[in-house]
Design a protein around this motif. Structure first.
Motif, short mmCIF file in Angstrom:
data_model
loop_
_atom_site.label_atom_id
_atom_site.label_comp_id
_atom_site.label_asym_id
_atom_site.label_seq_id
_atom_site.Cartn_x
_atom_site.Cartn_y
_atom_site.Cartn_z
N ALA A 159 0.83 -1.20 0.00
CA ALA A 159 0.00 0.00 0.00
C ALA A 159 0.87 1.25 0.00
O ALA A 159 0.68 2.17 -0.81
N LEU A 160 1.82 1.29 0.90
CA LEU A 160 2.70 2.44 1.01
C LEU A 160 3.47 2.66 -0.29
O LEU A 160 3.59 3.80 -0.79
N ILE A 172 2.69 1.72 -3.31
CA ILE A 172 1.83 2.15 -4.40
C ILE A 172 1.54 3.65 -4.28
O ILE A 172 1.65 4.40 -5.25
N VAL A 173 1.21 4.06 -3.08
CA VAL A 173 0.87 5.47 -2.90
C VAL A 173 2.05 6.36 -3.28
O VAL A 173 1.95 7.24 -4.13
N PHE A 174 3.16 6.12 -2.64
CA PHE A 174 4.33 6.96 -2.90
C PHE A 174 4.84 6.78 -4.33
O PHE A 174 5.24 7.74 -4.98
N LEU A 197 2.38 8.50 -6.94
CA LEU A 197 2.50 9.95 -6.92
C LEU A 197 3.75 10.41 -7.66
O LEU A 197 3.71 11.27 -8.54
N ALA A 198 4.86 9.80 -7.28
CA ALA A 198 6.12 10.21 -7.90
C ALA A 198 6.13 9.87 -9.39
O ALA A 198 6.61 10.65 -10.21
N ILE A 244 9.72 1.12 -2.98
CA ILE A 244 9.13 2.26 -3.68
C ILE A 244 9.82 2.56 -5.02
O ILE A 244 9.13 2.78 -6.02
N LEU A 290 7.86 2.74 -8.46
CA LEU A 290 7.95 3.96 -9.25
C LEU A 290 8.29 3.65 -10.70
O LEU A 290 7.64 4.11 -11.64
#
Lengths: 314, 419, 278
Positions: free
Chosen positions: C84-85, C87-89, C92-93, C152, C156
């Motif tokens: 989850a973390l 995917i979110v970060f 966004l990036a 992440i 990304l």
């Protein structure tokens, strides 16, 4: 490809004062800042900062079991010692060979699997799911399972080869240098093939069908189509995939350590294994930091070269 | 396709975790809790051992709670190291005795001299306690003590060998008369047991790893003799299966399968096999180790230490004291198949009989494990040395010389400790 | 013509079966060992079919002193949170890098790749000190944060490639209609990017499912251990309980494999749209 949006000043911000410019930087409509900052901050805190500490540590002599020697700044001496240490050079050789072997295996088998599975057919789903099993297996579990398969007295591999009449006495796979090297590389391949297959499958599927149709109408054979259509289109994806795979394989630790601990007699002691034993066995943290930074620099240089190659392709 | 709201998911997950942790942490903190790290504590049987320790202790000390934490032996070293480095280690740690020197050098251990009285000191055999000292200070109390004995097949070998020559002769006889079977099993894998196995022979040949001043003395005629004999069992005499893959703890399985007729191992050999000496398939007996110039065998033990960062040294020591007292220790040894060490333990009925006799005899004929400044790289040097000869990459002389140089270069000699 | 195609099909199946038999050989050994008792493990030659079936090992692992069920839950918490973390970060990036062209954009992408080149092995001590400073030791959060830091950048990369293949026109149309960029992100881009997000999520899930070193170092209580760490407990000082270890291994793998087979369709679509275009 996608024209830059949001980089032209919007009508309401033409005043250009410091404050409006600042507001513009944080405007989610106009500037990427809002999207990038959270991730950057997170990575700086939990990734960049520890890495920076390690790089700094590499400039010190810091052997924790010798508190009498203290922690002193020695500049690049750790690196010089590294490059002159035959054991480290041996590890470098082993790492390069091992990585080449494993990545080659993953690419070849992954490509074969991708070719077989690229077009939908009945039963493809089952094959795909089964093929993914090595990927969803935790690496530690895979290593331990393979250790049992390769056991020198009671392993199933020996059982299979003996039943086929290829060997008569069980072989000690992890107890000899050459076979231990090959065995660990094989396990690493096993773990990495599914992901490679998936990525290459994506690449194959991105080749427009019209190209194949046109070529078939022109009378091209399967081999020609492969060489002249498939390969050029899939080349960039292939390069990116092998680059990523090489970087990961170079630092692969969780496969080798449970299997051989870097043995026998150092035959599978890659640079990352050596880094680990230097840090947590000899407690020479300065040296270990230098090793890790050295690997980092090496990989950076390699991938930068790759990267430039890719940019030229695009 | 409706997209799940990932942000909401993440947020609720964080709240859930945070909430759960808060709830957990709100356990009444009236009592003092002693944290004990016990590697391998989750093994079948080890649970029993832990309960046998904790329950009576907590009953006798109502204001102290004992919380056991376990981890696999493979991971134990790294975990303990990282904890000690950060000053955040459990109060009491069960470690291999070979780790006392490095952990003490790191400054992670609490010296026990002020806690251990003379009566307590006298309850241990003298040599064993010395192995727990570092730079003159007592750093831990010994547990899980073991000497080694020779297991041999009574149906294939009538008399246990008393000398190296007899050992070799017996091994050759078995190997020749029973194809598919080897006379003896030895260990050559990169494992701590390989060093013990080799050091037995080194000592018997009159050699040693370090002298009294702490300088390395591996490269000696005795060293050459021992290494040549040890590796020769596989390389030249062909009476042992390829040792490189085996550590000593895998030998009982081979013994049970009838693949080897002799092995040198501690009392847990019997537990691993799960067979009594007088069983029908592989009848065996134990004997003292064969002698060369000297008689003797290595004495290895684990230790219980207290970390320097503990906030409850007194209570931690009470538990350690209890663990090493006669009663608790006896139970511990019985459960673990270990050699009785604490004074008074040996007279316990459970340790009488033909099986135990050689082990008890070897207590007085023993020598302690060498104490390099860092065990792990030392172990790698020794096992590499043995493996290089086994694999034919070096002669014994070359291997010993290279190992000596490595030990000196890596500053592992006890004499390099400084003061 | 038809015969030739059938032959091709048969050949394809044959090749795939051979490949899978070879690849799944260790899994077969795992299964076989997991239903065998400890004493029956050490025979030569090793049996092909277990002599006496028993699910005793599974019972022992799940319900006995090993608390594997707890470990499973821990692994799930860590893996899902990390995914989850990430995917979110990562999303966004990736959006920022894809939809805005600015100087240094390529450099940032390269930096994301560069993060994979530093072995986490050496970072442990500094990360440990950081977690300690934030009083996060012995929490799953510490593990999640550390694992996410490594996951992440890959999320990304994957998402960036995917976003590049989604044409901008749709967003532009939405924005011309008065939608803000954030709004168009939510209503237009996000649904289109769903397969890519699913793919990044699955990758990071499996990445965190593997977590061994960070839990080893950050966690101090048995009941917090995720699966790989819990499995290390089967390795004793003297002996390895292969039967229990393999049962644990099967338990660690099968549910995730099943999960994967269900979302497979989504996953394949996610890769298909040129996910790795740099």
């Amino acid at each position: 490809m996608s024209p830059p949006i949001g980089t032209e000043p919007l009508a309401r911000d033409r005043t250009g004062t410091m404050r409006t410019r600042l507001r513009r930087v944080f405007d989610p409509d106009a500037s990427p800042t809002v999207y990038l900052i959270p991730t950057l901050l997170f990575l700086i805190l939990f990734l960049a900062y520890p890495i920076a500490k390690v790089v700094a540590e590499s400039l010190y002599r810091d052997v924790l079991i010798r508190p009498d020697l203290g922690r002193s700044f020695i500049g690049l001496r750790n690196y010089l010692d590294l490059l002159r240490d035959p054991a480290v050079l041996r590890s470098l050789r082993i790492t390069v060979l091992w990585t080449l072997l494993s990545v080659a295996g993953k690419t070849l088998v992954g490509f074969a699997a991708a070719l077989l599975l690229q077009h939908p057919f009945r039963g493809r789903r089952i094959y795909l799911t089964l093929l993914m099993i090595p990927w969803v297996t935790p690496v530690v579990v895979a290593a331990i399972a393979w250790r049992w398969v390769l056991d020198g007295q009671f392993g199933q591999l020996n059982g299979l080869l003996s039943a086929l009449g290829i060997i008569h006495e069980p072989l000690s796979w992890l107890g000899q240098q050459g076979t231990a090297f090959l065995a660990t590389a094989t396990v690493d391949m096993w773990v990495g093939i599914p992901f490679m297959a998936m990525v290459l499958m994506a690449g194959l599927q991105s080749v427009p069908n019209e190209l194949y149709e046109a070529a078939r109408i022109d009378g091209a054979g399967a081999g020609q189509m492969f060489r002249l259509i498939t390969v050029p289109v899939i080349r960039p994806i292939l390069l990116v995939a092998t680059l990523l795979s090489s970087v990961w394989t170079f630092n692969s630790f969780q496969v080798i350590w449970p299997l051989t601990r870097g043995g026998p007699a150092g035959a599978t002691t890659t640079l990352v294994v050596r880094t680990f034993t230097t840090a947590f066995g000899s407690f020479d943290f300065g040296r270990a930091a230098a090793l890790a930074t050295f690997v980092f620099a090496l990989l950076m240089a390699l991938s930068y070269g790759y990267w430039r190659l890719l940019q030229q392709e695009a | 396709m409706k997209m799940p709201h990932f942000r909401h998911l993440t947020l609720s997950l964080f709240v859930a975790i945070a909430g759960g942790l808060l709830a957990l942490s709100y356990a009444g903190a009236q009592q003092i809790t002693i944290n004990v790290l016990y590697p391998g504590g989750d093994q079948p049987g080890a649970q029993k051992t832990v309960q046998a320790l904790v329950t009576p202790f907590e009953k006798a000390h109502p204001d102290i709670k004992v919380a056991f934490q376990s981890v696999g032996w493979d991971e134990a070293y790294q975990k303990i190291t990282t904890d000690l480095l950060a000053g955040n280690a459990p109060d009491v740690i069960y470690i291999g005795g070979r780790w006392i020197a490095p952990f003490a050098q790191l400054g992670g251990l609490l010296p026990l001299d002020s806690y251990v009285g003379q009566a307590k000191r006298d309850s241990f055999p003298a040599g064993v306690l010395k192995g727990n000292e570092f730079k003159g200070k007592l750093m831990g109390l010994p547990v899980a003590f073991s000497t080694k004995a020779l297991y041999y097949r009574t149906d294939l070998i009538p008399e246990p060998p008393k000398t190296w020559d007899a050992l070799l002769a017996d091994a050759k006889k078995v190997t020749q008369e029973h194809p598919g079977m080897y006379g003896i099993g030895i260990s050559g894998a990169a494992h701590v047991s390989t060093t013990s196995q080799f050091f037995n022979f080194l000592y018997q040949a009159g050699g040693s790893v370090f002298d009294d001043q702490g300088h390395v003395t591996l490269d000696s005629p005795a060293g050459v003799e021992a290494l040549t004999f040890y590796t020769g069992l596989y390389k030249t005499d062909h009476v042992a299966p390829n040792p490189v893959e085996y550590n000593r703890e895998q030998l009982p399985v081979l013994f049970k399968q009838g693949k080897i007729a002799m092995m040198i191992i501690g009392p847990w050999g019997k537990s691993i096999m799960g067979l009594d000496p007088n069983n029908a398939t592989v009848p065996y007996a134990t004997a003292t180790l064969p002698c060369d110039v000297r008689c003797g065998g290595i004495q290895v033990g684990d230790s219980i230490v207290i970390s320097k960062n503990t906030s409850h040294p007194k209570e931690a020591y009470e538990f350690v004291d209890y663990w090493t007292s006669l009663q608790a220790h006896t139970t511990f040894d019985l459960n673990g198949g270990l050699v009785p060490m604490v004074q008074g333990e040996q007279s316990n009925a459970a340790f009488q009989g033909a099986f135990w006799e050689p082990y008890l005899t070897m207590i007085s004929k023993g020598f302690p494990q060498p104490q390099p400044l860092a065990w792990e790289p030392f172990q790698t040097i020794i096992t590499d040395m043995i493996q290089n000869v086994l694999l034919g990459k070096q002669t014994p002389e070359e291997a010993l010389r290279a190992a000596t140089k490595s030990i000196q270069d890596k500053q592992l000699e006890p004499s390099a400790a400084g003061s | 013509m038809i015969a030739r195609r059938n032959l091709g099909l048969v050949g394809k199946h044959l090749a795939l079966i051979v490949l899978l038999v070879v690849m799944l050989f260790p899994v077969y050994v795992m299964l076989k060992t997991s239903v065998t008792s400890f004493d029956a493990l050490f025979g030569w030659p090793p049996s092909w079919w277990p002599p006496h079936w028993s699910l005793h090992n599974y019972v022992e692992v799940l319900v006995g002193g090993y608390r594997f069920g707890q470990a499973f839950l821990n692994s799930a918490i860590i893996a899902v949170s990390t995914a989850a973390l990430s995917i979110v970060f990562g999303f966004l990036a990736a959006y920022g890098l894809s939809r805005f062209h600015f100087r240094g954009r390529q450099a940032l992408l390269f930096v994301a790749l560069a993060t994979q080149m530093f072995s986490p092995v050496v970072m442990i001590v500094s990360l440990y000190q950081i977690m300690r400073g934030y009083h996060l030791l012995n929490t799953h959060l510490a593990v999640i944060l550390a694992e996410s830091a490594l996951a992440i950048p890959i999320a990304l990369w994957l998402l960036h490639g995917y976003l590049e293949s989604i044409p901008v026109d749709l967003e532009e149309a939405a924005m011309i209609d008065g939608c803000s960029r954030l709004g168009s992100l939510r209503h237009v881009v996000l649904p289109l990017a769903a397969p890519g997000i699913a793919m990044a999520g699955i990758y990071t899930f499996i990445f965190a499912w593997n977590a061994l070193i960070f839990p080893l170092v950050f966690l101090n209580q048995d009941q917090m251990y995720p699966i790989p760490l819990a499995m290390s407990r089967f390795v004793g000082q003297n002996v390895v309980y292969w039967n229990l270890l393999m049962a644990g291994g099967i338990l660690a793998t099968v549910p995730v494999a099943l999960l994967f087979s269900f979302i497979q369709g989504v996953f394949v679509r996610g890769i298909t749209a040129g996910a790795l275009k740099g």
